[in-house]
Motif scaffolding. Structure first.
Motif, PDB file in Angstrom:
ATOM      1  N   ALA A  33       0.842  -1.159  -0.075  1.00 20.95           N
ATOM      2  CA  ALA A  33       0.072  -0.010   0.203  1.00 20.95           C
ATOM      3  C   ALA A  33       0.661   1.110  -0.082  1.00 20.95           C
ATOM      4  N   VAL A  34       2.100   1.135   0.638  1.00 18.33           N
ATOM      5  CA  VAL A  34       2.984   2.399   0.649  1.00 18.33           C
ATOM      6  C   VAL A  34       3.886   2.437  -0.629  1.00 18.33           C
ATOM      7  N   TYR A  35       4.455   1.436  -0.937  1.00 18.08           N
ATOM      8  CA  TYR A  35       5.429   1.342  -1.958  1.00 18.08           C
ATOM      9  C   TYR A  35       5.092   0.889  -3.092  1.00 18.08           C
ATOM     10  N   GLY A  36       3.985   0.268  -3.266  1.00 20.92           N
ATOM     11  CA  GLY A  36       3.367  -0.382  -4.532  1.00 20.92           C
ATOM     12  C   GLY A  36       3.994  -1.299  -5.292  1.00 20.92           C
ATOM     13  N   PHE A  37       4.646  -2.203  -4.588  1.00 24.43           N
ATOM     14  CA  PHE A  37       5.333  -3.453  -5.150  1.00 24.43           C
ATOM     15  C   PHE A  37       4.769  -4.584  -4.822  1.00 24.43           C
ATOM     16  N   THR A  38       4.748  -5.494  -5.727  1.00 23.75           N
ATOM     17  CA  THR A  38       3.985  -6.952  -5.611  1.00 23.75           C
ATOM     18  C   THR A  38       5.029  -7.913  -4.806  1.00 23.75           C
ATOM     19  N   ALA A  39       4.570  -9.111  -4.582  1.00 19.05           N
ATOM     20  CA  ALA A  39       5.331 -10.130  -4.062  1.00 19.05           C
ATOM     21  C   ALA A  39       6.674 -10.523  -5.180  1.00 19.05           C
ATOM     22  N   ALA A  40       6.282 -10.372  -6.438  1.00 20.43           N
ATOM     23  CA  ALA A  40       6.977 -10.661  -7.481  1.00 20.43           C
ATOM     24  C   ALA A  40       8.039  -9.688  -7.692  1.00 20.43           C
ATOM     25  N   ASP A  41       7.792  -8.345  -7.523  1.00 19.55           N
ATOM     26  CA  ASP A  41       8.751  -7.511  -7.618  1.00 19.55           C
ATOM     27  C   ASP A  41       9.548  -7.414  -6.562  1.00 19.55           C
TER      28      ASP A  41
ATOM     29  N   THR B 222      -4.471  -5.733   4.838  1.00 19.76           N
ATOM     30  CA  THR B 222      -4.511  -4.338   5.133  1.00 19.76           C
ATOM     31  C   THR B 222      -3.140  -4.033   6.059  1.00 19.76           C
ATOM     32  N   PRO B 223      -2.772  -2.873   6.395  1.00 19.29           N
ATOM     33  CA  PRO B 223      -1.438  -2.454   6.819  1.00 19.29           C
ATOM     34  C   PRO B 223      -1.199  -3.195   8.200  1.00 19.29           C
ATOM     35  N   ALA B 224      -2.283  -3.435   9.064  1.00 18.41           N
ATOM     36  CA  ALA B 224      -2.105  -4.195  10.187  1.00 18.41           C
ATOM     37  C   ALA B 224      -1.714  -5.835   9.921  1.00 18.41           C
ATOM     38  N   GLN B 225      -2.246  -6.224   8.817  1.00 20.40           N
ATOM     39  CA  GLN B 225      -1.978  -7.879   8.575  1.00 20.40           C
ATOM     40  C   GLN B 225      -0.718  -7.874   7.877  1.00 20.40           C
TER      41      GLN B 225
END
Length: 482
Positions: free
Chosen positions: A83-91, A299-302
């Motif tokens: 949510a903050v950096y915009g990168f997926t797990a693959a990234d 979510t950010p908490a998760q």
């Protein structure tokens, strides 16, 4: 002629008369030791072993910090919620693959650096050079919003730390006698490898105490440690006057089939260690997130909770793998490098089957992974780390032993055969280190492709890794254990 050395004094003292007429040929002002011969047991017992040990200690320190900076992005990705950096797990798998690739490529020139600049001099320069990626990582992490390309460029600079391994190992190989190379190289490499779990432990402490929004604290810690290690290298290490690797040796060693075979085996051991070391936290993170979210956007908490859970476990595997490398070298001194390497790959194949079975079982069940599935996944990974560490030590023991045997066919006096063996060993240590590190790149790219597949799982990658270990065991058996 044998030598002893006391490089902290202002003049070059003459050692007492004795066997081999020991004498010191040290130039303290430039910290150069001339005519070093670790195979001279009289000189070794008279004081050379203390000089070698002092250089080993600070070589371990500088290489340790280098490994930590090399693997710092395996920690940074845990501070990067999508949510903050915009990168997926693959990234993120791509982010940890790039410094692995850069470090692998740099190991070839770093192998030759000690010959041209001296072991002490290069330890100082390469240590201070790591200040650049550390500062840039700090700046980029506290200023999110930049493109993936920018992050990849900065992460690539962290690969400078991966090159330190080759120069350090080549240097220590020249300091120690044949009978102790397995132990010395294992300790040097293991002490360096342990930089991977240590930086992950630092990340865990920061996440546990300050949350996953303060990555700059990790960078600050390593700026201090870099300065300490580099200053220690300047104060306590020495240069040797003879070359331990050179461009001609690098080309000559490639004419030997065993150079390629050893490099391939090192892909299976060190490639597994560094690849899983960088990726283990991400695999755990994705496993925990999948159980928490059921595939929905976290979510950010998760995200913070998954990062903490992953960090609490991720360091254990690299830590045990680093420690086991030392014992792998010592065991290879006693049992032979080929024998230990063979059984290491057999064990890694079995561990790969365990990890694959646990991951496949998780794929077939809904919800969070069960306790049995997590035990199989984590336990299998820990076994892979321990066995890869043992294999790292045993494969590197095979290198000097291999060229010591080949040197019998080299024409000329014994001193020339010894010099040839040392030069070839130093060259192959660098080449095998570079090729082996490429295995870490392949592991992270394999995991990235597997997660991008239809099942969004790492199972397919685990199957490929396991088949490789089976093939490596067969190759070791056929070529070295006939």
């Amino acid at each position: 002629m044998s030598t002893t050395t006391t490089p902290t004094t202002g003049t070059s003292p003459v050692a007492p008369e004795g066997p081999g007429r020991l004498r010191a040929l040290t130039a303290p002002r430039t910290r150069v030791i001339r005519d070093w011969d670790p195979e001279d047991t009289a000189a070794w017992e008279a004081g050379n072993r203390h000089v070698a040990r002092r250089n080993l200690v600070w070589s371990v320190a500088t290489e340790h910090i280098g490994f930590s900076i090399w693997s710092i992005w395996s920690v940074m990705v845990l501070f990067m919620p999508q949510a903050v950096y915009g990168f997926t797990a693959a990234d993120k798998f791509f982010l940890v693959a790039v410094p692995t690739l850069v470090g692998a490529v740099l190991r070839v020139p770093y192998t030759m650096a000690t010959a041209f600049f001296g072991g002490r001099n290069w330890a100082i320069v390469s240590g201070f050079a790591l200040l650049v990626p550390t500062v840039l990582t700090w700046w980029l992490m506290v200023n999110p919003g930049h493109s993936l390309t920018t992050f990849l460029l900065v992460a690539g600079l962290a690969g400078l730390g991966g090159g330190n391994f080759a120069s350090s190992m080549t240097n220590i190989n020249a300091f120690y006698p044949q009978r102790m190379k397995g132990w010395a190289l294992g300790l040097n490499a293991g002490g360096g490898n342990i930089g991977v779990p240590v930086v992950q432990l630092v990340g865990l402490l920061v996440i546990a105490t300050l949350g996953n929004r303060r990555p700059e604290v990790v960078c600050a810690v390593y700026l201090v440690l870099l300065a300490v290690a580099s200053i220690g290298a300047a104060a306590f290490m020495d240069n040797l006057d003879h070359q331990t690797a050179n461009p001609r040796a690098m080309l000559e060693v490639l004419r030997h089939t065993d150079a390629w075979v050893i490099s391939l085996l090192y892909i299976g051991t060190f490639g597994s260690f560094i690849g899983f070391g960088f990726a283990f936290g991400q695999v755990l993170n994705q496993t925990f997130l999948a159980g928490m979210t059921g595939g929905a956007v976290p979510t950010p908490a998760q995200t913070a909770a998954a990062s903490l859970h992953a960090a609490q476990i991720a360091f254990v595997g690299p830590l045990l793998g680093s420690v086991s490398r030392v014992w792998g070298g010592r065991l290879a001194d006693r049992r032979g490098g080929a024998s230990v390497t063979l059984w290491t790959f057999v064990g890694m194949a079995a561990a790969g089957v365990l990890v694959t079975a646990a991951a496949r079982s998780d794929d077939l069940t809904r919800g969070a992974a069960t306790g049995v599935q997590l035990t199989g996944l984590i336990g299998g990974f820990v076994l892979l780390f321990v066995l890869s560490g043992i294999g790292n030590g045993s494969v590197y023991k095979m290198i000097p032993a291999l060229f010591e045997a080949k040197s019998a066919a080299v024409p000329g006096p014994a001193v020339e055969r010894t010099a040839w063996s040392r030069s070839m060993s130093g060259a192959l240590i660098g080449i095998a280190g570079a090729v082996g590190a490429l295995g870490g790149v392949l592991i992270n790219l394999g995991l990235r492709a597997s997660y991008q597949g239809a099942g969004h799982s790492a199972t397919a990658a685990f199957v490929v890794f396991t088949l490789f270990y089976v093939g490596a065991a067969a190759l070791t058996k056929v070529r070295y254990r006939r």
